[in-house]
Design an enzyme around this catalytic site. Structure first.
Site, PDB file in Angstrom:
ATOM      1  N   LYS A 109      36.159  27.163  37.927  1.00 18.52           N
ATOM      2  CA  LYS A 109      35.927  26.570  39.251  1.00 18.52           C
ATOM      3  C   LYS A 109      34.431  26.629  39.546  1.00 18.52           C
ATOM      4  O   LYS A 109      33.892  27.705  39.806  1.00 18.52           O
ATOM      5  CB  LYS A 109      36.734  27.324  40.310  1.00 18.52           C
ATOM      6  CG  LYS A 109      38.241  27.266  40.081  1.00 18.52           C
ATOM      7  CD  LYS A 109      38.991  28.215  41.006  1.00 18.52           C
ATOM      8  CE  LYS A 109      38.817  29.659  40.596  1.00 18.52           C
ATOM      9  NZ  LYS A 109      39.587  30.595  41.456  1.00 18.52           N
ATOM     10  N   GLU A 154      47.333  36.726  46.049  1.00 15.90           N
ATOM     11  CA  GLU A 154      48.585  36.297  45.416  1.00 15.90           C
ATOM     12  C   GLU A 154      49.568  35.718  46.424  1.00 15.90           C
ATOM     13  O   GLU A 154      50.269  34.737  46.132  1.00 15.90           O
ATOM     14  CB  GLU A 154      49.215  37.485  44.680  1.00 15.90           C
ATOM     15  CG  GLU A 154      48.347  38.054  43.570  1.00 15.90           C
ATOM     16  CD  GLU A 154      47.305  39.048  44.071  1.00 15.90           C
ATOM     17  OE1 GLU A 154      46.475  39.490  43.272  1.00 15.90           O
ATOM     18  OE2 GLU A 154      47.327  39.382  45.294  1.00 15.90           O
ATOM     19  N   GLY A 182      45.970  37.887  51.353  1.00 10.29           N
ATOM     20  CA  GLY A 182      46.107  38.452  50.009  1.00 10.29           C
ATOM     21  C   GLY A 182      46.083  37.297  49.027  1.00 10.29           C
ATOM     22  O   GLY A 182      46.744  36.278  49.253  1.00 10.29           O
ATOM     23  N   ALA A 227      35.635  21.156  38.861  1.00 11.68           N
ATOM     24  CA  ALA A 227      36.517  22.116  38.180  1.00 11.68           C
ATOM     25  C   ALA A 227      36.711  21.603  36.761  1.00 11.68           C
ATOM     26  O   ALA A 227      36.864  20.399  36.538  1.00 11.68           O
ATOM     27  CB  ALA A 227      37.847  22.250  38.891  1.00 11.68           C
ATOM     28  N   ARG A 272      41.858  49.781  52.014  1.00 11.53           N
ATOM     29  CA  ARG A 272      43.036  49.648  51.159  1.00 11.53           C
ATOM     30  C   ARG A 272      43.237  50.836  50.216  1.00 11.53           C
ATOM     31  O   ARG A 272      44.249  50.893  49.502  1.00 11.53           O
ATOM     32  CB  ARG A 272      42.942  48.346  50.346  1.00 11.53           C
ATOM     33  CG  ARG A 272      41.866  48.356  49.304  1.00 11.53           C
ATOM     34  CD  ARG A 272      41.442  46.966  48.830  1.00 11.53           C
ATOM     35  NE  ARG A 272      42.510  46.071  48.471  1.00 11.53           N
ATOM     36  CZ  ARG A 272      42.311  44.776  48.155  1.00 11.53           C
ATOM     37  NH1 ARG A 272      41.082  44.283  48.154  1.00 11.53           N
ATOM     38  NH2 ARG A 272      43.333  44.006  47.840  1.00 11.53           N
ATOM     39  N   ASP A 313      43.053  31.536  55.914  1.00 10.82           N
ATOM     40  CA  ASP A 313      43.063  31.561  54.454  1.00 10.82           C
ATOM     41  C   ASP A 313      43.780  30.379  53.807  1.00 10.82           C
ATOM     42  O   ASP A 313      43.904  30.309  52.591  1.00 10.82           O
ATOM     43  CB  ASP A 313      43.731  32.856  53.966  1.00 10.82           C
ATOM     44  CG  ASP A 313      42.825  34.066  54.173  1.00 10.82           C
ATOM     45  OD1 ASP A 313      41.694  33.878  54.657  1.00 10.82           O
ATOM     46  OD2 ASP A 313      43.258  35.185  53.874  1.00 10.82           O
ATOM     47  N   ALA A 320      39.903  29.421  49.804  1.00 12.93           N
ATOM     48  CA  ALA A 320      39.888  28.125  49.116  1.00 12.93           C
ATOM     49  C   ALA A 320      40.241  28.270  47.637  1.00 12.93           C
ATOM     50  O   ALA A 320      40.912  27.405  47.063  1.00 12.93           O
ATOM     51  CB  ALA A 320      38.521  27.475  49.280  1.00 12.93           C
ATOM     52  N   ASP A 345      42.255  30.415  46.275  1.00 13.85           N
ATOM     53  CA  ASP A 345      43.705  30.595  46.157  1.00 13.85           C
ATOM     54  C   ASP A 345      44.432  29.268  46.356  1.00 13.85           C
ATOM     55  O   ASP A 345      45.421  28.982  45.685  1.00 13.85           O
ATOM     56  CB  ASP A 345      44.200  31.619  47.178  1.00 13.85           C
ATOM     57  CG  ASP A 345      43.528  32.970  47.018  1.00 13.85           C
ATOM     58  OD1 ASP A 345      43.191  33.340  45.878  1.00 13.85           O
ATOM     59  OD2 ASP A 345      43.338  33.660  48.034  1.00 13.85           O
TER      60      ASP A 345
END
Length: 343
Positions: free
Chosen positions: A229, A36, A34, A235, A110, A298, A260, A262
């Site tokens: 990004k 967040e 996820g 960046a 979901r 992740d 990546a 996140d």
């Protein structure tokens, strides 16, 4: 202690143990994923008091999520367990040897999930209310806003609330499937309410109709900074006063790109909270992203504190010479390991 609260959906993740087509897989690895909560785990790894707020089902997947987040030092006191709705699920289909350039893909399950039922009542939960009131930063994303009308209302309420010394960051995290048939102009409205906006250049075209820096800044005039990004190139931080900062990405042997972005967000935001200038914060983002790009899963583990300090403190020439492979940082310039152990 600086605290961070990340609000959104975390799902169970299934992926074939072996790199074979999904219909041929006889074993599936179960993990969690996820945007967040990935950021929450990244911020916890960087020494912040980090928390995740969301909803899971009263099922084995929900229990797995709570246990794993706790094991990574993320607080879960603001999580609600839904007795009727299930935990969201996604299946990560690996890239196939027959099509090495095809990349991995994701199947989402979901709709009607526990997280999609987040609403303004979530903010009335005493535990959530306390966490948000005490947060140094609150992190949100466009994913949550797209889950349901109630989730959109929740996201906007958090963004529109008085700051009282807090920062609110918003990662656009464009997901075409979630926004299909919806008014995507809501993304611009939400982003413009944030203090910090993060957006990939590749997704800016879909979300905002442009990849031009000047146009993006004009579309979102209110945030203190908009971070673009630019994939494996750089960046860029565009501040409200017109200041522009750009840091090139590290040279990386990419194993798996998922997560990546996140990790970059966690690295960058931690730098902001620690009071670093834009260039140093962008570097922290790149390092965290590189660690994830070179591992399956992740998120990847950060270098030790001494090595991390050596990397972040390198000159521009030394930074440009760094190469990352298999989670290891090397350089053609002075040895990073020597610098990290120097008295």
């Amino acid at each position: 202690m600086l605290s961070a609260v990340c609000v959104g959906e975390t799902m169970a993740m299934l992926t074939p143990v072996k790199p074979v087509p999904l219909h041929q897989a006889t074993e599936l690895h179960c993990g969690i994923g996820g945007a967040e909560s990935n950021v929450a785990m990244g911020l916890a790894a960087m020494g912040l008091d980090s928390h995740w707020v969301g909803r899971v089902g009263r099922d084995g997947f929900g229990t797995r999520i709570l246990e794993e987040l706790s094991s990574h030092g993320v607080g879960i006191s603001g999580v609600e367990v839904d007795p009727g709705r299930p935990t969201g699920l996604y299946v990560k289909v690996p890239a196939q040897e027959a099509d090495p350039d095809g990349g991995s893909s994701v199947l989402y399950y979901r709709q009607g999930s526990a997280a999609s039922a987040m609403n303004l009542g979530t903010l009335a939960n005493p535990a959530v209310e306390r966490l948000l009131a005490e947060a140094s930063i609150i992190h949100l994303s466009g994913i949550t806003a797209a889950l349901s009308a109630e989730c959109l209302e929740l996201t906007e309420a958090i963004l529109a609330a008085p700051r009282h010394g807090r920062l609110i960051s918003f990662d656009v995290n464009w997901r075409a499937a979630l926004w299909a048939g919806q008014d995507r102009s809501a993304l611009r409205r939400l982003a413009n309410l944030a203090d910090i906006v993060l957006v990939g250049k590749d997704e800016a075209e879909h979300a905002f109709g442009t990849t031009d820096e000047t146009e993006l800044r004009l579309l979102m005039p209110d945030p203190a900074v908009v971070v673009i990004k630019n994939e494996a190139i750089s960046a860029i931080a565009l501040e409200r006063d017109g200041t522009r900062s750009e840091v090139s990405a590290l040279s990386v042997d990419v194993l798996e790109p998922v997560g990546a972005g996140d990790s970059f967000a966690a690295g960058y935001l931690s730098g902001v909270l620690f009071g670093l200038e834009q260039k140093a914060s962008l570097r922290r983002g790149h390092v965290a992203a590189a660690c994830t790009l070179t591992v399956h899963g992740d998120r990847g583990p950060l270098p030790g504190s001494a090595l991390l300090s050596a990397i972040l403190g390198s000159t521009d020439a030394e930074w440009a010479a760094i190469h990352v492979a298999g989670g290891h940082f090397s350089s053609q310039k002075r040895s990073l390991e020597d610098r990290s152990t120097a008295p």
